[in-house]
Design a protein around this motif. Structure first.
Motif, PDB file in Angstrom:
ATOM      1  N   MET A 238       8.376  -6.307   2.707  1.00  0.00           N
ATOM      2  CA  MET A 238       7.600  -5.128   2.853  1.00  0.00           C
ATOM      3  C   MET A 238       7.062  -4.741   4.278  1.00  0.00           C
ATOM      4  SD  MET A 238       5.595  -4.703  -0.530  1.00  0.00           S
ATOM      5  CE  MET A 238       6.340  -4.769  -2.092  1.00  0.00           C
ATOM      6  N   ARG A 239       7.471  -5.652   5.163  1.00  0.00           N
ATOM      7  CA  ARG A 239       7.220  -5.719   6.567  1.00  0.00           C
ATOM      8  C   ARG A 239       5.456  -5.259   6.447  1.00  0.00           C
ATOM      9  NH1 ARG A 239      11.780  -1.867   8.746  1.00  0.00           N
ATOM     10  NH2 ARG A 239      13.528  -3.264   8.231  1.00  0.00           N
ATOM     11  N   LEU A 240       4.797  -6.363   5.957  1.00  0.00           N
ATOM     12  CA  LEU A 240       3.341  -6.401   6.039  1.00  0.00           C
ATOM     13  C   LEU A 240       2.801  -7.014   7.220  1.00  0.00           C
ATOM     14  CD1 LEU A 240       2.554  -6.923   2.324  1.00  0.00           C
ATOM     15  CD2 LEU A 240       2.601  -4.955   3.224  1.00  0.00           C
ATOM     16  N   PRO A 241       1.452  -6.653   7.866  1.00  0.00           N
ATOM     17  CA  PRO A 241       0.919  -7.498   9.038  1.00  0.00           C
ATOM     18  C   PRO A 241       0.801  -8.924   8.765  1.00  0.00           C
ATOM     19  CG  PRO A 241      -0.528  -5.606   8.073  1.00  0.00           C
ATOM     20  CD  PRO A 241       0.697  -5.480   7.212  1.00  0.00           C
ATOM     21  N   SER A 242       0.468  -9.193   7.383  1.00  0.00           N
ATOM     22  CA  SER A 242       0.130 -10.649   7.392  1.00  0.00           C
ATOM     23  C   SER A 242       0.167 -10.916   6.063  1.00  0.00           C
ATOM     24  CB  SER A 242      -1.339 -10.819   7.997  1.00  0.00           C
ATOM     25  OG  SER A 242      -2.447 -10.462   7.224  1.00  0.00           O
ATOM     26  N   VAL A 243       0.167 -12.228   5.679  1.00  0.00           N
ATOM     27  CA  VAL A 243      -0.084 -12.569   4.228  1.00  0.00           C
ATOM     28  C   VAL A 243      -1.390 -12.391   3.661  1.00  0.00           C
ATOM     29  CG1 VAL A 243      -0.863 -14.953   4.403  1.00  0.00           C
ATOM     30  CG2 VAL A 243       0.591 -14.444   2.820  1.00  0.00           C
ATOM     31  N   GLU A 244      -2.344 -12.105   4.295  1.00  0.00           N
ATOM     32  CA  GLU A 244      -3.875 -11.828   4.116  1.00  0.00           C
ATOM     33  C   GLU A 244      -3.951 -10.324   3.287  1.00  0.00           C
ATOM     34  OE1 GLU A 244      -7.666 -12.108   2.998  1.00  0.00           O
ATOM     35  OE2 GLU A 244      -6.361 -13.669   3.953  1.00  0.00           O
TER      36      GLU A 244
END
Length: 64
Positions: free
Chosen positions: A18-24
């Motif tokens: 999903m091209r998210l900024p981080s696993v957080e």
């Protein structure tokens, strides 16, 4: 009974897909109850690909 998927997804898999900024971001979704349904295997969080697909479809329906 449903068939088990070939492979459960990790939070890191969701970040890449999903091209998210981080696993957080994934863990924040879990804390808020807004992300795809996941489950724990010991200390690890896993996601069924079908649950992730259903969650994405519900987001798309809400946006229409």
């Amino acid at each position: 009974m449903r068939c088990l998927p070939d492979q459960y997804l990790t939070p890191e898999d969701l970040v890449v897909m999903m091209r998210l900024p981080s696993v957080e971001t994934v863990y924040q979704w879990r804390r808020k109850g807004t992300g795809p349904r996941g489950f724990r295997v010991g200390r690890h969080v896993r996601f069924d690909p079908e649950d992730v697909r259903a969650w994405v479809e519900s987001l798309m329906e809400g946006a229409a």
